[in-house]
Design an enzyme around this catalytic site. Structure first.
Site, PDB file in Angstrom:
ATOM      1  N   TYR A 156       0.824  -1.204   0.000  1.00 33.24           N
ATOM      2  CA  TYR A 156       0.000   0.000   0.000  1.00 33.24           C
ATOM      3  C   TYR A 156       0.860   1.256   0.000  1.00 33.24           C
ATOM      4  CZ  TYR A 156      -2.902   3.732   1.938  1.00 33.24           C
ATOM      5  OH  TYR A 156      -3.529   4.937   2.165  1.00 33.24           O
ATOM      6  N   LYS A 160       1.330   4.369  -2.930  1.00 33.74           N
ATOM      7  CA  LYS A 160       1.070   5.791  -2.708  1.00 33.74           C
ATOM      8  C   LYS A 160       2.321   6.636  -2.978  1.00 33.74           C
ATOM      9  CE  LYS A 160      -3.265   5.522  -1.522  1.00 33.74           C
ATOM     10  NZ  LYS A 160      -4.328   6.133  -2.339  1.00 33.74           N
TER      11      LYS A 160
END
Length: 236
Positions: A156, A160
């Site tokens: 994750y 980002k």
């Protein structure tokens, strides 16, 4: 602002829903993007104002094309849709997990942004806001004193970080079109993104206010930057 049209992806819940709500409260026309039609319609009923449900799966080209034809006019795009794996470090995770998360958090942003660029270029004050994460900051991750030092949620967080890079690339590319592109680190919020977020006490509405602020930047506002929810810069 009464004439502005905004699209928020992943807006049937969490931070995205609060962004849509605040846009509607400010008098904007808001397309509430949702993969599930029923959940999107329910969110529109709960938010009220000039909100419109929009079936949009950011990982599906046909869904994106259908949404693009339905929207037509657009001034603001908020790339909010995102998913997270668990809290594994990179050595514990597998490539399939990385691919699944990048499909939504990175490739989905590219697909949606590129699809709606023609509409944004027709706007008098086009804005793009990418919902990122403070955990994506390489500066903070490399700081021995930072709480983001660990390698947890590696898939994750790295997705980002890639989104932050895309924010800069799009901002540089679209500057001559007058399109401002910025990213927001919303802080830890009470959402179902992952177990850590679900257990937190952070108010999604507080983060949404930061996204709305970036979406309504004046013409002399910044572009190609990452800001925390409170308006302070986030280190790369």
């Amino acid at each position: 602002m009464d004439n502005l049209v905004a699209l928020v992806t992943g807006a049937n819940k969490g931070i995205g829903k609060e962004i849509a709500r605040q846009f509607a409260d400010a008098g904007l026309t808001v397309y509430v993007g949702s993969r599930d039609a029923v959940r999107g319609e329910r969110a529109v009923e709960e938010i009220g104002g000039d909100t419109r449900p929009l079936v949009l799966d950011v990982t599906d080209d046909a869904s994106i094309s259908n949404a693009m034809r339905e929207v037509g006019t657009l001034d603001i795009l908020v790339n909010n849709a995102g998913i997270s794996g668990d809290d594994k470090t990179p050595d514990q995770d597998d490539a399939a997990t990385f691919r699944r998360i990048y499909e939504t958090n990175v490739f989905g942003v590219v697909a949606v942004t590129n699809a709606f660029l023609p509409a944004l270029r027709r706007s008098a004050r086009p804005r793009i806001v990418n919902i990122s994460s403070g955990t994506a900051s390489l500066g903070w991750a490399a700081d021995p004193q930072s709480r983001h030092r660990s390698g947890r949620y590696a898939a994750y967080r790295s997705s980002k970080t890639a989104l932050n890079a895309l924010t800069v690339f799009y901002a540089n590319t679209l500057a001559d079109d007058g399109i401002k592109v910025n990213a927001l680190a919303p802080g830890l919020r009470r959402t179902d993104l992952n177990a850590t977020a679900a257990a937190s006490g952070g108010d999604p509405a507080e983060a949404a206010a930061g996204a709305v602020r970036l979406a309504l930047l004046p013409d002399d506002g910044p572009t190609g930057e990452v800001f925390s929810w409170d308006g302070t810069p986030v280190p790369w």
